[in-house]
Design a protein around this motif. Structure first.
Motif, PDB file in Angstrom:
ATOM      1  N   ARG A 126      75.721  31.730  51.110  1.00 37.47           N
ATOM      2  CA  ARG A 126      74.939  31.545  52.346  1.00 37.47           C
ATOM      3  C   ARG A 126      73.458  31.799  52.116  1.00 37.47           C
ATOM      4  N   LEU A 127      73.130  32.884  51.429  1.00 42.11           N
ATOM      5  CA  LEU A 127      71.727  33.217  51.223  1.00 42.11           C
ATOM      6  C   LEU A 127      71.033  32.216  50.313  1.00 42.11           C
ATOM      7  N   SER A 128      71.792  31.593  49.408  1.00 40.01           N
ATOM      8  CA  SER A 128      71.185  30.633  48.480  1.00 40.01           C
ATOM      9  C   SER A 128      70.750  29.354  49.172  1.00 40.01           C
ATOM     10  N   LEU A 129      71.199  29.140  50.412  1.00 42.42           N
ATOM     11  CA  LEU A 129      70.798  27.941  51.150  1.00 42.42           C
ATOM     12  C   LEU A 129      69.381  28.059  51.704  1.00 42.42           C
ATOM     13  N   PHE A 130      68.862  29.296  51.759  1.00 41.23           N
ATOM     14  CA  PHE A 130      67.487  29.487  52.201  1.00 41.23           C
ATOM     15  C   PHE A 130      66.540  29.311  51.011  1.00 41.23           C
ATOM     16  N   VAL A 131      65.426  28.660  51.260  1.00 42.22           N
ATOM     17  CA  VAL A 131      64.418  28.484  50.219  1.00 42.22           C
ATOM     18  C   VAL A 131      63.422  29.633  50.338  1.00 42.22           C
ATOM     19  N   PRO A 132      63.417  30.566  49.389  1.00 38.44           N
ATOM     20  CA  PRO A 132      62.524  31.722  49.494  1.00 38.44           C
ATOM     21  C   PRO A 132      61.108  31.359  49.099  1.00 38.44           C
ATOM     22  N   PRO A 133      60.121  32.181  49.478  1.00 37.86           N
ATOM     23  CA  PRO A 133      58.758  31.922  49.008  1.00 37.86           C
ATOM     24  C   PRO A 133      58.698  32.115  47.499  1.00 37.86           C
ATOM     25  N   ASN A 134      58.026  31.229  46.821  1.00 43.04           N
ATOM     26  CA  ASN A 134      57.900  31.334  45.369  1.00 43.04           C
ATOM     27  C   ASN A 134      56.857  32.399  45.038  1.00 43.04           C
ATOM     28  N   ILE A 135      57.248  33.399  44.268  1.00 47.38           N
ATOM     29  CA  ILE A 135      56.336  34.507  43.975  1.00 47.38           C
ATOM     30  C   ILE A 135      55.142  34.062  43.150  1.00 47.38           C
ATOM     31  N   HIS A 136      55.213  32.864  42.566  1.00 40.27           N
ATOM     32  CA  HIS A 136      54.132  32.387  41.705  1.00 40.27           C
ATOM     33  C   HIS A 136      53.078  31.578  42.466  1.00 40.27           C
ATOM     34  N   THR A 137      53.255  31.385  43.768  1.00 39.91           N
ATOM     35  CA  THR A 137      52.313  30.569  44.530  1.00 39.91           C
ATOM     36  C   THR A 137      51.003  31.322  44.732  1.00 39.91           C
ATOM     37  N   ASN A 138      49.943  30.790  44.195  1.00 35.63           N
ATOM     38  CA  ASN A 138      48.608  31.377  44.336  1.00 35.63           C
ATOM     39  C   ASN A 138      47.968  30.827  45.603  1.00 35.63           C
ATOM     40  N   LEU A 139      47.813  31.673  46.594  1.00 31.11           N
ATOM     41  CA  LEU A 139      47.310  31.212  47.888  1.00 31.11           C
ATOM     42  C   LEU A 139      45.877  30.701  47.808  1.00 31.11           C
ATOM     43  N   THR A 140      45.086  31.253  46.905  1.00 32.48           N
ATOM     44  CA  THR A 140      43.688  30.826  46.784  1.00 32.48           C
ATOM     45  C   THR A 140      43.516  29.636  45.852  1.00 32.48           C
ATOM     46  N   ASN A 141      44.534  29.393  45.003  1.00 36.82           N
ATOM     47  CA  ASN A 141      44.462  28.257  44.077  1.00 36.82           C
ATOM     48  C   ASN A 141      45.866  27.671  43.900  1.00 36.82           C
ATOM     49  N   PRO A 142      46.349  26.899  44.905  1.00 34.31           N
ATOM     50  CA  PRO A 142      47.714  26.365  44.879  1.00 34.31           C
ATOM     51  C   PRO A 142      48.017  25.488  43.661  1.00 34.31           C
ATOM     52  N   ASP A 143      46.993  24.943  43.039  1.00 29.85           N
ATOM     53  CA  ASP A 143      47.212  24.073  41.876  1.00 29.85           C
ATOM     54  C   ASP A 143      47.509  24.862  40.602  1.00 29.85           C
ATOM     55  N   GLU A 144      47.277  26.164  40.635  1.00 28.44           N
ATOM     56  CA  GLU A 144      47.538  26.990  39.458  1.00 28.44           C
ATOM     57  C   GLU A 144      49.037  27.050  39.203  1.00 28.44           C
ATOM     58  N   LYS A 145      49.460  26.722  38.013  1.00 23.03           N
ATOM     59  CA  LYS A 145      50.882  26.656  37.688  1.00 23.03           C
ATOM     60  C   LYS A 145      51.266  27.742  36.685  1.00 23.03           C
ATOM     61  N   THR A 146      52.442  28.319  36.901  1.00 25.83           N
ATOM     62  CA  THR A 146      52.991  29.289  35.964  1.00 25.83           C
ATOM     63  C   THR A 146      54.507  29.266  36.110  1.00 25.83           C
ATOM     64  N   THR A 147      55.206  30.028  35.292  1.00 20.01           N
ATOM     65  CA  THR A 147      56.667  30.067  35.338  1.00 20.01           C
ATOM     66  C   THR A 147      57.147  31.507  35.303  1.00 20.01           C
TER      67      THR A 147
END
Length: 488
Positions: A322-343
């Motif tokens: 059940r919990l896996s059906l929710f899409v959680p916020p990605n901890i890698h999302t940079n709010l000031t630079n959304p284009d910044e990518k990491t893994t």
């Protein structure tokens, strides 16, 4: 049954049993005892404080000052406070005293504003206007709430005064309270141990007698586990009862408001009905009046297996699916630079270089979502059907006059930095999130280590008051909250 998931859980449990002693041996965390308080004011429930305020036997300003003093006394040990509004709260209290003094009909005043002049604390993930809303995320540093969340707004309307926001782990994805932005929060009964999570700061402050009551959030035990670890009452309301508006993280996905609930944390049972009625707002009318205690039927966990509720065999898979059906916020999302990518792997590597942006717990949960979600997609519909069947059967067994006594966790508070190896046990609380049933953590004293223990009281949807009635009887017999003592 998903054997890989079960085997992983057993491995984690085995590792946990072996590592506890080693971790304690090499830990540099030293116990710092919490000083006992002498003030009679700090030993009173919100209900009793209201009576004193109404009778002009206590001023709101004096009450605020006592709690500010206690917070400042214990926080150097607990590290539970993220941001405060002490000065503004004192101004609010002075204004409340003026209103009380000038109001002839004080009964009417407190009927309209049932918490007039009473201070409270709030988990940082629950928005309080003007206070920090970082929620442990490196990318949210310096972020402040622009308005109150729904529960906080309703409490202000009831006359209560927000005092501070307390610590939570990064994006609330851990059962211990540690973040790269705020550091480690400690347990008031023994600072070598965690206060739990994700409402760990609230649990810690309430357990130390440094808050009249607190507001936390619960997605998979995040109120009840800290409540148990810190020896207080923590209630996860029925699904859809309390609005999570203003909480971060949150999504608009179907069913989120059933699973995620805001709820009260307090040292005293008698506060719970009042607090729940307030934060439920217009939904308070949905609450079923509690049965007389002599009419409440009590089920104990093993009886459910005797009743052949076979879906309980898949409790771990049901919660995970059940919990896996929710899409959680990605901890890698940079709010000031959304284009910044990491893994996740790249960020894990930064730990070995001594430059981490995220806690290991946050990376662990991000990895679960990234790589497998723990439940194969083709099996999720099966477990959703099992969840529906379990919900129907438990509703039938409990009815409007039944409660279930159920474990909160498999042990008392654990050592810092060990939450991952204990994570499978959160299905004991998470099952009632996905079911939408109300669940109240009840303190039942201390174990031989001086750490709080307890269990959950669960009821059918909107029969929350049955939980309170049974808890009140248990408090009479077992005493409820036990203050931390330097001698333990």
């Amino acid at each position: 049954m998903q054997y890989i998931l079960r085997i992983l859980s057993l491995i984690l449990y085995w590792i946990g049993c072996k590592l506890q002693f080693i971790i304690k041996m090499f830990s540099d965390i030293k116990r710092e005892p919490i000083r006992e308080f002498k003030s009679e004011i700090l030993a009173l429930s919100a209900v009793k404080l209201v009576e004193k305020l109404k009778a002009c036997e206590l001023s709101a300003e004096d009450l605020l000052r006592e709690y500010i003093k206690r917070v400042k006394e214990v926080n150097p040990i607990l590290n539970a406070v993220v941001d405060d509004r002490f000065s503004n709260a004192l101004e609010d209290a002075k204004k409340a005293d003026q209103v009380i003094k000038l109001t002839a009909d004080k009964e009417e005043l407190f009927k309209k504003y049932p918490l007039f002049g009473v201070p409270f604390s709030v988990k940082e993930s629950c928005a309080v206007e003007g206070l920090s809303h970082v929620v442990g995320s490196h990318y949210r540093r310096g972020l402040k709430s622009i308005e109150d969340g729904a529960s906080i707004s309703l409490l202000r309307e009831a006359g209560a005064i927000p005092l501070l926001v307390s610590a939570n782990p990064e994006l609330c994805v851990s059962w211990e309270t540690l973040s790269m932005t705020h550091g480690r929060c400690n347990n008031p009964y023994n600072s070598e141990y965690t206060p739990g999570g994700s409402s760990g700061g609230e649990g810690s402050l309430n357990g130390a007698g440094a808050s009249v009551f607190g507001i936390g959030s619960d997605f998979c035990g995040s109120i009840r586990i800290p409540a148990m670890f810190n020896g207080v009452y923590g209630h996860k309301p029925s699904g859809y009862l309390v609005s999570p508006k203003g909480h971060f993280p949150h999504t608009e996905q179907d069913g989120m408001d059933k699973v995620l609930q805001m709820g009260p944390m307090t040292r005293f049972v008698e506060d719970l009905p009042l607090l729940l009625n307030i934060i439920a707002g217009e939904n308070a009318s949905k609450l079923i009046d509690g049965e007389e205690i002599t009419k409440i039927k009590v089920l104990i966990t093993f009886e459910l297996f005797q009743l052949e509720i076979e879906e309980l065999d898949d409790i771990m898979e049901i919660v995970a699916a059940r919990l896996s059906l929710f899409v959680p916020p990605n901890i890698h999302t940079n709010l000031t630079n959304p284009d910044e990518k990491t893994t996740t792997l790249a960020e894990l590597g930064k730990h070995f270089k001594g430059k981490p942006l995220h806690t290991i717990s946050a990376l662990y949960f991000q990895a679960l979502y990234d790589f497998s979600h723990t439940i194969p997609i083709f099996r999720k519909d099966y477990y959703m059907k099992r969840l529906d069947d379990l919900e129907s059967k438990l509703k039938e067994k409990l009815g409007n006059n039944g409660v279930l006594l159920f474990p909160t966790f498999h042990r008392s508070a654990f050592l810092h930095n060990t939450s991952i190896i204990h994570s499978p046990a959160v299905v004991l609380t998470g099952i009632f999130n996905v079911l939408g049933f109300p669940a109240l953590q009840v303190p039942m004293g201390l174990n031989k280590k001086g750490l709080p223990i307890g269990f959950q009281i669960v009821a059918a949807p909107f029969a929350d008051k049955n939980c309170f009635k049974v808890a009140a009887e248990l408090e009479k017999v077992f005493g409820g909250w036990v203050p931390p003592s330097p001698s333990i």
